[in-house]
Design an enzyme around this catalytic site. Structure first.
Site, short mmCIF file in Angstrom:
data_model
loop_
_atom_site.label_atom_id
_atom_site.label_comp_id
_atom_site.label_asym_id
_atom_site.label_seq_id
_atom_site.Cartn_x
_atom_site.Cartn_y
_atom_site.Cartn_z
N SER A 26 -6.62 -68.92 -24.18
CA SER A 26 -6.02 -67.61 -24.39
C SER A 26 -7.10 -66.55 -24.57
O SER A 26 -8.29 -66.85 -24.55
CB SER A 26 -5.12 -67.64 -25.62
N LYS A 27 -6.63 -65.33 -24.79
CA LYS A 27 -7.55 -64.19 -24.98
C LYS A 27 -8.60 -64.49 -26.04
O LYS A 27 -9.73 -64.06 -25.95
CB LYS A 27 -6.76 -62.96 -25.39
#
Ligand code: GLU
Length: 478
Positions: free
Chosen positions: A255-256
């Site tokens: 994810s980010k």
């Protein structure tokens, strides 16, 4: 396992709501490898129906990113928003056949329903409350001014099965799909609102005659819903392959927070297209025995199949990506490296009028590069005079260090030097100063690079010699 070559048509269906995501790129790679392996077609469909979040610059970024990775496609991309009439027609067909209906439940009512379910510890699902409204009940809602979504009937006792090319026999129960599914957004009851994902994907995949839907395993529940739609619309059902998710080191979905989500991020960090494409293939697929892990997409396409795709999530392994990237960079010629590094150097104001000098610098740095960014960091002392590190300053204090440098400086000519001449100068300085050669080499490195680490010393010196920079740096350290 696989169909016949001629009929194979696969697609990547990115939503242009962001830059090319690494998960989407990996899905693209698997689709492309599968199509190329079987001589089929790889198609693109831009799923731009989310008007608020879709942007043309994201479409451009996605196409450009695929091209950069070496993934080509076989026809003009289909633009999903241009197919709205086909989507509406399919919804009308479902309404006409009684397989879909209008639901007048308000947002407030649906929220209250979900809160009750949560309070009773039940999973949230639509309770199908408007499935069998009488015409009078509908009229009453319309008279109240209510708008309607359109829902597709999902019978609780439906059993959905398919043979997934990665995961084998799959079985879902209609009761696990959250109740009757919204296929068109809220709109006045005499209209059809914006069609939604599961419906449009089925309509478009059928229209594009897609033979195999290859996508991430986060779409498995959608596949179950979509299979019901294929049946309801009387459309031919493709095969499905759900590829494992990309996980971070901790085993969570990448994810980010992991700092890299888009292909752009990897590019900016100095990864090459070849290494990234190679690595993405290895994220979930293992090459057959006897094939090395370093390969290009064309070679992988020759042997690619879903029998070697893992079911388990694929953990992102930076060491492996770095290793692949360094292999790619070490294979680059100085000319190729220069083409990639020069724009970055120029952006920092680093120029040199002699193309040979630039190529020699690339030849010097190439063998130690892991990323192209290293090609900037390691080139810095050749364009900017570096500060002396603590270790370098300490080296200058070593017994015999300064006398050896002084001895070298005394015989140092102006202008370029050959390797042999440089070797001779070193020998003479060592003899003059009465020190070990190692002391002079270490001190010369400290003087030239301001550091005790760096690339080959003699080449470094020869590159800094013609401009007088070698002399200036030696003088400075004395
Ligand atoms: N637009 C969808 C996505 O990006 C496509 C999924 C699919 O391949 O059906 O997730």
């Amino acid at each position: 396992m696989t169909g016949t070559g001629a009929a194979v048509r696969v697609r990547l269906a990115p939503s242009p709501t962001g830059t090319l995501h690494i998960g989407t790129a990996r899905t693209a790679v698997f689709n492309w490898l599968f199509a190329r392996h079987l001589g089929g077609e790889f198609l693109l469909r831009i799923e731009d129906t989310d008007k608020e979040r879709s942007r043309p610059e994201f479409t451009a970024n996605i196409l450009e990113g695929l091209q950069w990775l070496g993934i080509d496609w076989d026809a003009e991309p289909v633009i999903q928003s241009e197919r709205i009439n086909a989507h509406r027609a399919a919804i009308q067909q479902l309404l006409d056949s009684g397989k879909a209906y209008r639901c007048y439940a308000t947002e407030a009512e649906l929220t209250a329903m979900r809160e009750q379910q949560a309070a009773a510890n039940r999973a949230p699902r639509y309770d199908n409350r408007h499935r069998n409204l009488s015409p009078e009940q509908e009229q009453a809602f319309i008279a109240e001014g209510r708008e309607a979504t359109i829902r597709f009937r999902i019978d609780d006792d439906a059993v959905i099965t398919w043979n997934d090319l990665v995961r084998g026999a799959m079985r879902w129960s209609g009761s696990d799909l959250g109740g009757d599914m919204v296929i068109a957004r809220r709109a006045p009851a005499d209209q059809i609102g914006d069609p939604l994902y599961n419906l449009v994907v089925v309509v478009d995949d059928a229209a594009m005659v897609i033979s195999h839907v290859i996508r991430g395993e986060d779409h498995i529940a959608n596949t179950a819903k979509q299979l019901l739609l294929y049946a309801a619309l009387g459309a031919a059902v493709p095969e499905f392959a759900h590829t494992p998710l990309i996980l971070n080191k901790e085993g969570k979905k990448l994810s980010k927070r992991d700092g890299v989500t888009s292909v752009n991020d990897f590019r900016e960090q100095g990864y090459t297209a070849e290494a990234l494409a190679n690595y993405m293939t290895l994220l979930g697929w293992s090459p057959p025995e006897g094939m090395e892990e370093r390969f290009n997409l064309t070679d992988a396409a020759k042997v690619f199949g879903f029998d070697r795709v893992n079911k388990a999530g694929a953990r992102f392994d930076w060491d492996k990506l770095n290793w692949l990237n360094s292999q790619v960079l070490h294979e680059r010629s100085p000319e190729q490296l220069l083409a990639e590094l020069q724009p970055q150097w120029n952006a920092l104001g680093w120029e040199h009028s002699d193309a040979n000098w630039l190529k020699e610098l690339c030849g010097l740095l190439g063998p130690s590069l892991v990323t192209l960014k290293d090609g900037v960091d390691q080139a810095r002392p050749f364009f900017e005079r570096p500060e002396l590190s603590e270790a370098a300053l300490k080296q200058l204090e070593v017994e015999g260090a300064r006398p050896a440098l002084k001895a070298l400086l005394e015989h140092l000519p102006e202008g370029p030097l050959s390797t042999d001449a440089a070797q001779a100068l070193l020998g003479q300085a060592v003899a003059d100063a009465g020190v070990k050669k190692g002391v002079l080499m270490k001190t010369l490195r400290a003087a030239l690079l301001g550091s005790l680490q760096g690339p080959d010393l003699l080449t470094t010196w020869l590159l800094l010699q013609p401009s007088g920079e070698a002399r200036a740096r030696i003088e400075r350290s004395l």
